[in-house]
Write an enzyme that holds these catalytic residues in place. Structure first.
Site, PDB file in Angstrom:
ATOM      1  N   ASP A   5       6.365  -5.862  -6.063  1.00 16.39           N
ATOM      2  CA  ASP A   5       6.240  -5.888  -7.414  1.00 16.39           C
ATOM      3  C   ASP A   5       5.512  -7.079  -8.034  1.00 16.39           C
ATOM      4  O   ASP A   5       4.764  -7.000  -9.231  1.00 16.39           O
ATOM      5  CB  ASP A   5       7.671  -6.146  -8.051  1.00 16.39           C
ATOM      6  CG  ASP A   5       8.489  -4.777  -7.962  1.00 16.39           C
ATOM      7  OD1 ASP A   5       7.735  -3.538  -7.873  1.00 16.39           O
ATOM      8  OD2 ASP A   5       9.710  -4.681  -7.900  1.00 16.39           O
ATOM      9  N   HIS A  58       1.828  -1.155  -6.692  1.00 16.48           N
ATOM     10  CA  HIS A  58       3.065  -1.620  -5.751  1.00 16.48           C
ATOM     11  C   HIS A  58       2.721  -1.150  -4.489  1.00 16.48           C
ATOM     12  O   HIS A  58       3.074  -2.216  -3.447  1.00 16.48           O
ATOM     13  CB  HIS A  58       4.275  -0.936  -6.391  1.00 16.48           C
ATOM     14  CG  HIS A  58       5.827  -1.220  -5.669  1.00 16.48           C
ATOM     15  ND1 HIS A  58       6.400  -2.140  -5.828  1.00 16.48           N
ATOM     16  CD2 HIS A  58       6.129  -0.670  -4.415  1.00 16.48           C
ATOM     17  CE1 HIS A  58       7.249  -2.021  -5.099  1.00 16.48           C
ATOM     18  NE2 HIS A  58       7.230  -1.286  -4.194  1.00 16.48           N
ATOM     19  N   GLU A  59       2.328  -0.142  -4.031  1.00 17.52           N
ATOM     20  CA  GLU A  59       2.183   0.523  -2.708  1.00 17.52           C
ATOM     21  C   GLU A  59       1.275  -0.488  -2.043  1.00 17.52           C
ATOM     22  O   GLU A  59       1.529  -0.785  -0.858  1.00 17.52           O
ATOM     23  CB  GLU A  59       1.974   1.833  -2.562  1.00 17.52           C
ATOM     24  CG  GLU A  59       2.906   2.738  -3.023  1.00 17.52           C
ATOM     25  CD  GLU A  59       4.477   2.336  -2.215  1.00 17.52           C
ATOM     26  OE1 GLU A  59       4.366   2.265  -1.152  1.00 17.52           O
ATOM     27  OE2 GLU A  59       5.642   2.717  -2.914  1.00 17.52           O
ATOM     28  N   GLU A  83      10.035  -5.589  -1.285  1.00 21.69           N
ATOM     29  CA  GLU A  83      10.006  -4.867  -2.654  1.00 21.69           C
ATOM     30  C   GLU A  83       9.738  -5.876  -3.805  1.00 21.69           C
ATOM     31  O   GLU A  83       8.717  -5.472  -4.625  1.00 21.69           O
ATOM     32  CB  GLU A  83      11.087  -3.943  -3.084  1.00 21.69           C
ATOM     33  CG  GLU A  83      11.478  -2.995  -1.948  1.00 21.69           C
ATOM     34  CD  GLU A  83      10.387  -2.081  -1.834  1.00 21.69           C
ATOM     35  OE1 GLU A  83       9.734  -1.807  -3.041  1.00 21.69           O
ATOM     36  OE2 GLU A  83      10.295  -1.181  -0.973  1.00 21.69           O
TER      37      GLU A  83
END
Length: 227
Positions: A175, A93-94, A171
């Protein structure tokens, strides 16, 4: 310049003043992280573990640095709570944030917001009228600063709403990156565990989400990741 300095050197100079960072030893977790980073085309300078458990039970992982000097920092609490696959999913995710240039975009958002605030402050700092509204005869730095902070608050709330809308979009993109690399179910599982540990609100009101949340709700993220 200060913001850029902090983003680049925070982990190397500031964190060691309060926490101990140790290199992640060779093993299953390190090999899994390096394998995924290589697969995603993401260069990692080093991987560290921080002893965050001495102050908090919060779990997290983050990247610092720019260009080729990027390091992964894992909270020891994260390693205690999650499996190897779940930790890799959190890092995926990061990495998604970096791949979509969210870090750079967020920096520019911060620069623009601060520039606006300081420019408006420069217009009010010497205003005798503003000081008079507070019961003073002439402008004073301390008085004008206090009054300006009250006047700026409504604008700050509106700016926060806009930045939160952008952040939630980022975000979702991060994802989506993790899900596209087969880490969706693992990230969903990790989010559930971290939310339970932090006692997150599972059913926030939509208005509260719109105004205050920088991330989509847990239910929204899990539904997207396991679809």
């Amino acid at each position: 310049l200060f913001s850029l300095f902090m983003q680049y050197f925070y982990s190397q100079l500031i964190v060691p003043l309060f926490n101990k960072q140790t290199p992640l030893p060779e093993g299953e977790l390190r090999s899994a992280i390096e394998a995924f980073a290589d697969k995603a085309g993401f260069r990692i300078d080093n991987i560290f573990v921080i002893d965050s458990s001495k102050r908090s039970s919060k779990s997290n992982a983050y990247f610092t640095g720019f260009g080729r000097r990027k390091r992964v920092v894992l909270y020891d609490t994260l390693m205690e709570q999650l499996s190897t696959e779940e930790i890799v999913a959190v890092l995926a995710h990061e990495i998604g944030h970096y791949k979509h240039h969210h870090t750079l975009l967020s920096s520019f958002e911060g620069f623009a917001t601060n520039l606006l605030m300081f420019w408006l402050f420069s217009l009010f700092i010497g205003s005798d009228a503003l000081a008079a509204a507070a019961g003073c005869e002439v402008a004073s730095f301390h008085v004008n600063l206090a009054v300006f902070s009250l006047i700026y608050t409504p604008l700050s709330i509106l700016l926060d709403i806009v930045t939160n809308i952008i952040s939630r979009r980022h975000e979702r993109q991060a994802d989506a990156f993790a899900a596209a690399h087969g880490m969706g179910p693992a990230e969903a599982s990790a989010l559930k565990k971290m939310s339970a540990k932090s006692l997150a609100n599972l059913t926030p009101h939509p208005v509260v989400v719109f105004v205050e949340y920088s991330h989509p709700t847990l239910a929204e993220r899990v539904a997207f990741l396991i679809q």
